[in-house]
Motif scaffolding. Structure first.
Motif, PDB file in Angstrom:
ATOM      1  N   ASP A 124       0.872  -1.230  -0.021  1.00  0.00           N
ATOM      2  CA  ASP A 124       0.217   0.261  -0.143  1.00  0.00           C
ATOM      3  C   ASP A 124       0.794   1.201  -0.067  1.00  0.00           C
ATOM      4  OD1 ASP A 124      -2.195  -1.692   0.397  1.00  0.00           O
ATOM      5  OD2 ASP A 124      -1.988  -1.517   2.392  1.00  0.00           O
ATOM      6  N   GLU A 127       0.323   7.133  -1.479  1.00  0.00           N
ATOM      7  CA  GLU A 127      -0.438   7.856  -2.272  1.00  0.00           C
ATOM      8  C   GLU A 127      -2.098   7.236  -2.341  1.00  0.00           C
ATOM      9  OE1 GLU A 127       1.867   7.593  -5.773  1.00  0.00           O
ATOM     10  OE2 GLU A 127       3.623   8.781  -4.985  1.00  0.00           O
ATOM     11  N   GLY A 128      -2.022   6.086  -1.971  1.00  0.00           N
ATOM     12  CA  GLY A 128      -3.538   5.466  -2.084  1.00  0.00           C
ATOM     13  C   GLY A 128      -3.564   4.218  -2.918  1.00  0.00           C
ATOM     14  N   TRP A 129      -2.560   4.079  -3.891  1.00  0.00           N
ATOM     15  CA  TRP A 129      -2.772   2.778  -4.748  1.00  0.00           C
ATOM     16  C   TRP A 129      -2.229   1.299  -4.014  1.00  0.00           C
ATOM     17  CZ3 TRP A 129       1.776   0.536  -5.586  1.00  0.00           C
ATOM     18  CH2 TRP A 129       3.127   1.535  -5.573  1.00  0.00           C
TER      19      TRP A 129
ATOM     20  N   ILE B  29      -5.479  14.635  -0.193  1.00  0.00           N
ATOM     21  CA  ILE B  29      -5.072  12.995  -0.415  1.00  0.00           C
ATOM     22  C   ILE B  29      -5.395  12.557  -1.624  1.00  0.00           C
ATOM     23  CG2 ILE B  29      -5.162  10.949   0.785  1.00  0.00           C
ATOM     24  CD1 ILE B  29      -5.458  12.164   3.397  1.00  0.00           C
ATOM     25  N   SER B  30      -6.555  12.892  -1.980  1.00  0.00           N
ATOM     26  CA  SER B  30      -7.034  12.388  -3.466  1.00  0.00           C
ATOM     27  C   SER B  30      -6.192  12.790  -4.643  1.00  0.00           C
ATOM     28  CB  SER B  30      -8.698  12.736  -3.706  1.00  0.00           C
ATOM     29  OG  SER B  30      -8.868  12.521  -4.931  1.00  0.00           O
ATOM     30  N   ARG B  71      -2.319  14.390   5.320  1.00  0.00           N
ATOM     31  CA  ARG B  71      -2.676  13.222   6.078  1.00  0.00           C
ATOM     32  C   ARG B  71      -2.664  13.577   7.888  1.00  0.00           C
ATOM     33  NH1 ARG B  71      -1.329   8.018   5.277  1.00  0.00           N
ATOM     34  NH2 ARG B  71      -0.171   7.856   6.739  1.00  0.00           N
ATOM     35  N   MET B 159      -8.287   1.080   4.913  1.00  0.00           N
ATOM     36  CA  MET B 159      -7.377   1.451   4.220  1.00  0.00           C
ATOM     37  C   MET B 159      -6.054   1.302   5.172  1.00  0.00           C
ATOM     38  SD  MET B 159      -8.494   4.406   1.946  1.00  0.00           S
ATOM     39  CE  MET B 159      -9.939   5.315   2.644  1.00  0.00           C
ATOM     40  N   GLN B 178      -8.822  -1.274  -1.922  1.00  0.00           N
ATOM     41  CA  GLN B 178      -9.208  -0.320  -3.061  1.00  0.00           C
ATOM     42  C   GLN B 178     -10.626   0.078  -3.209  1.00  0.00           C
ATOM     43  OE1 GLN B 178      -7.240   1.813  -4.450  1.00  0.00           O
ATOM     44  NE2 GLN B 178      -5.625   0.702  -3.053  1.00  0.00           N
ATOM     45  N   ARG B 181     -11.422   2.111  -0.586  1.00  0.00           N
ATOM     46  CA  ARG B 181     -11.045   3.428  -0.836  1.00  0.00           C
ATOM     47  C   ARG B 181     -12.187   4.297  -1.635  1.00  0.00           C
ATOM     48  NH1 ARG B 181      -7.486   5.254  -5.113  1.00  0.00           N
ATOM     49  NH2 ARG B 181      -6.667   7.214  -4.315  1.00  0.00           N
TER      50      ARG B 181
END
Lengths: 250, 225
Positions: A124, A127-129, B29-30, B71, B159, B178, B181
């Motif tokens: 993980d 950044e999120g991916w 963050i996105s 964050r 997450m 995911q 998310r």
């Protein structure tokens, strides 16, 4: 009457907190220490719930990502590294030093000759991916036991061959993560040598923490009593440079 | 007797502040990876089910791109959101707020009844009969408290790689990190949509009295007394 004013005061203070909020506020002492406290609340909660011994999920091979993304440094920019790559990393040495009784210098063959662990885990990125890969290598605990940690050791620092924006990449973890069974020094990804973009020839796997903790292009493992005096003292390249959390379990 | 209990008011404003900070820091963050995927993993453009825009500085906290600072804001304000909701839920079960003010009857969910209530809202008739809230209020507050906020909190937990090791059932609930998310993102916009609609309804229905009531506690109207 006094009571009512008190209640209003609480609500007014709450609105004021937001009104004056934002980036400037984050730079002030109390707020940045509040944010630092949050990091220890999160770590404390994770310790409490799983005593941090819980294993990260291991997947079956059908979940493997078709390709494993490389991020950060994907090709270290030094003549020395390029020479190693050209030689298939045959001369790569991994040192284990610092607060240990028997400092080690291990060749790639030495590392492959140790008992191995293979695990298919999800990686993980902050950044999120996420990407899923199969990693193989000896457990870090085996290396630390061979070297014999001294009593004063509290953290394990990872030294790397890559630099980013002129700074040496490094990372660090505590001894709970260092001796976790899934913490391995990986030389293989999906059954092949680790590709250059993913950290050839050696990269750390610190499952249960975000990607920036998984140091790539590993040259040295160092046992220390304190993170002060290493880099800017926050325990890692991104922690020093950008203020990322040292504990990256969230 | 106050219209709104102290615990309700404190929770209301704490949650309002938390939601706004979480939403704006969440958009920052996105921006770090503006693509969404389903399942356990995903990173490539062709795997994404949605490509997002990069949100401009005025929509984000901080006002410039900083994943690290965003964050810090996000992970701090998650605590008052989650702890606040937990305490508010326990208190509202104990003081009868949920039973008295939010419980709806099956017949109120009939489409003809819902349609009539929507029509009343469009003619700016916000009367509540014998209860504190009309049906649309009860339904929307109930959905926010019991569905959207818990989904938001649990998809956030899903997450965290450390929490996934501790509580694998959380990430399974969403069908992978995911997916969690993606749901976190969709739920964030749903909550922001609610917040905007909520503010509009307050403005249309006596904003000073409504705001005053949520700050000082206000008074119960005669019909509910």
């Amino acid at each position: 009457m006094k009571n009512r004013l008190g209640r209003r005061g609480v609500l007014a203070a709450m609105s004021a907190l937001f009104a004056t909020g934002c980036a400037r506020l984050a730079a002030t002492g109390p707020v940045s220490s509040l944010f630092e406290a949050t990091e220890s609340w999160n770590k404390g909660l994770h310790d409490l719930l799983g005593r941090r011994s819980a294993l990260a999920r291991e997947f079956s091979p059908e979940y493997l990502s078709p390709d494993f993304r490389g991020n950060g440094t994907v090709d270290p920019d030094s003549d020395q590294y390029r020479a190693h790559a050209a030689a298939g990393f045959a001369g790569w040495q991994l040192t284990v030093s610092g607060l240990v009784r028997n400092p080690l210098s291990l060749s790639m063959d030495d590392i492959r000759a140790l008992p191995q662990r293979t695990q298919i885990t999800r990686h993980d990125c902050v950044e999120g991916w996420s990407a899923i890969g199969q990693w193989t290598g000896p457990q870090l605990s085996a290396l630390l036991e061979m070297a014999g940690l001294r009593e004063e050791a509290r953290f394990i620092v990872f030294r790397c061959a890559d630099t980013l924006a002129g700074g040496d990449y490094y990372e660090s973890i505590d001894l709970v993560d260092a001796f976790h069974p899934q913490t391995i020094v990986a030389h293989s990804l999906n059954g092949e040598n680790v590709p250059i973009k993913n950290g050839a020839p050696l990269r750390m796997r610190i499952e249960r923490q975000l990607g920036y903790k998984h140091a790539k292009y590993l040259t040295g493992i160092e046992a220390v009593a304190s993170l002060e005096g290493i880099g800017s003292g926050k325990g890692g390249y991104w922690e020093d440079r950008a203020g990322y959390q040292w504990y990256a379990g969230i | 007797m106050k219209r709104h209990a102290l615990i309700t008011r404190v929770w209301h404003w704490l949650t309002a502040i938390s939601l706004i900070v979480l939403f704006m820091s969440g958009l920052n963050i996105s921006n770090a990876h503006p693509r969404l995927y389903w399942g356990h993993a995903g990173f490539a453009s062709e795997e994404a089910w949605l490509h997002l825009i990069r949100y401009p500085g005025w929509m984000t906290i901080p006002g410039h791109y900083s994943l690290a600072q965003a964050r810090s804001w996000h992970l701090f304000f998650a605590w008052p959101l989650a702890l606040g909701l937990t305490i508010f839920m326990i208190a509202s079960l104990a003081n009868g707020h949920f039973r008295r003010d939010l419980v709806t009857r099956w017949r109120e969910w009939r489409w003809s009844a819902v349609k009539a209530d929507i029509a009343k809202h469009f003619s700016l008739d916000f009367s509540t009969g014998a209860s504190k809230y009309n049906f649309l209020q009860k339904a929307s507050y109930g959905l926010i408290i019991f569905v959207f906020l818990p989904v938001m909190i649990f998809s956030g937990i899903a997450m965290s790689p450390a929490m996934d090791a501790n509580w694998p059932w959380v990430v399974d609930m969403f069908g992978g990190r995911q997916s969690a998310r993606s749901i976190h993102f969709l739920c964030a916009w749903a909550l922001m949509g609610f917040l905007l609609l909520h503010v509009i309804m307050v403005l249309l229905s006596g904003p000073l009295r409504q705001l005053g009531g949520m700050i000082t506690g206000g008074r119960r109207s005669e019909e509910e007394a």
